[in-house]
Enzyme design. Structure first.
Site: not given
Lengths: 255, 70
Positions: A97, A158, A184, A207
């Site tokens: 990634k 996050g 994300a 997250t």
């Protein structure tokens, strides 16, 4: 649900899970299991030579979960290429990634450096999954140099803000010939479902799962939402209209 | 004779001389070789080569491992 194919591998799960921020390896392990994922991201860091080092890999059954090492911490193409090669040596697999995030506050990716690194890594035999801003032109360039997916961000890493870049991701999905993984900022299962309903091929969540009160339950919620969104996409949503369209018959009223 | 290596950015002195190879270095540092990858002066050393890779005075060594990440 159709299978997701990336490079030469098939995935029946369309939810990828990040392994950061979990309270313990045990909590992480349970969340990974509950998510039904088949691919988990990991990062590379220096060993602490003065203290005991936690071996998080011991908690990941690599016969069930493919590792996807990231290049987090890389500020430019050179650092990302170096990290990718170290990750390949450490993991034995050439999947990465690719992320290049020079700005520590918003952690937004540097497209120019990402493209540069992607070209080098593809030539070096890597399966490259680049993390990018939701930029359709950049997505196309990365696809053209041989990246295996594109991974546009929904909102900053996050941040749990959800699909802030929705309109641009729609264009990326429309133009892509490689799988589009929304990565994300997905903070709730509904965000994952939204991405999947639009036609994203997969989502990557960390997250929102790791920071939940019960990560395993939240992982399950994301699994169901990802599946629901995908099934809805494959089925095709019923059309929207401005005016109401009665669901109940408009005849035989008791008047 | 004492010897020095730069490990993960910090100089480390070995009072009884250099460990003879990467495997020995890891044993000395009490690090499980199965979990790390090494880089010596910018060159990646794979795990299978730990034993046959000799160390020299003042080399810069990075010892890296996987941690949780997104």
């Amino acid at each position: 649900m159709g299978l997701l194919i990336i490079a030469d591998r098939e995935f029946s799960s369309r939810l990828f899970v990040g392994t950061g921020k979990f309270a313990s390896n045990e909590v992480m392990k349970k969340a990974i299991e509950a998510s039904g994922t088949q691919m988990v991201t990991v990062a590379l860091r220096r060993v602490d030579i003065n203290n005991e080092n936690d071996n998080m890999l011991a908690a990941i059954d690599r016969t069930k979960y493919q590792l996807l090492p990231n290049t987090s911490g890389a500020r430019n193409a050179d650092e990302a290429v170096r990290l990718s090669r170290l990750a390949r040596a450490a993991s034995g697999i050439a999947w990465v990634k690719l992320e290049v995030t020079p700005d520590p506050y918003y952690l937004l990716p540097d497209g120019e450096e990402t493209l540069k690194a992607a070209e080098i890594l593809v030539k070096d035999g890597f399966v490259v999954l680049p993390y990018i801003n939701a930029d359709p032109i950049l997505a196309k360039k990365l696809q053209d140099v041989g990246c295996a997916t594109v991974m546009p961000l929904a909102s900053p890493i996050g941040s749990n803000q959800g699909m802030k870049t929705k309109a641009s991701i729609e264009i990326i999905i429309e133009q892509a010939t490689v799988p589009v993984v929304v990565d994300a900022g997905l903070g709730a299962p509904s965000h994952a479902a939204e991405a999947m309903e639009m036609g994203a091929d997969a989502v990557l969540v960390n997250t929102a799962i790791a920071a939940a009160d019960d990560p395993a339950q939240m992982a399950l919620a994301f699994k169901l939402a990802t599946e629901a969104g995908r099934i809805a996409y494959e089925t095709g949503l019923a059309p929207q209209s401005q005016a109401a369209s009665a669901s109940s018959p408009l005849t035989g009223f008791l008047r | 004779m004492s010897a020095v290596l730069k490990i993960n950015g910090t100089e480390k002195t070995f009072d009884d001389g250099l460990p003879s190879n990467v495997s020995e270095l890891l044993t000395t540092l009490e690090i499980d070789a199965a979990t790390v990858v090494a880089e010596i002066d910018g060159r990646i050393i794979e795990r299978k080569d730990f034993e046959k890779t000799a160390l020299n005075q003042a080399q810069s060594i990075e010892l890296i491992r996987f941690v949780g990440g997104g």
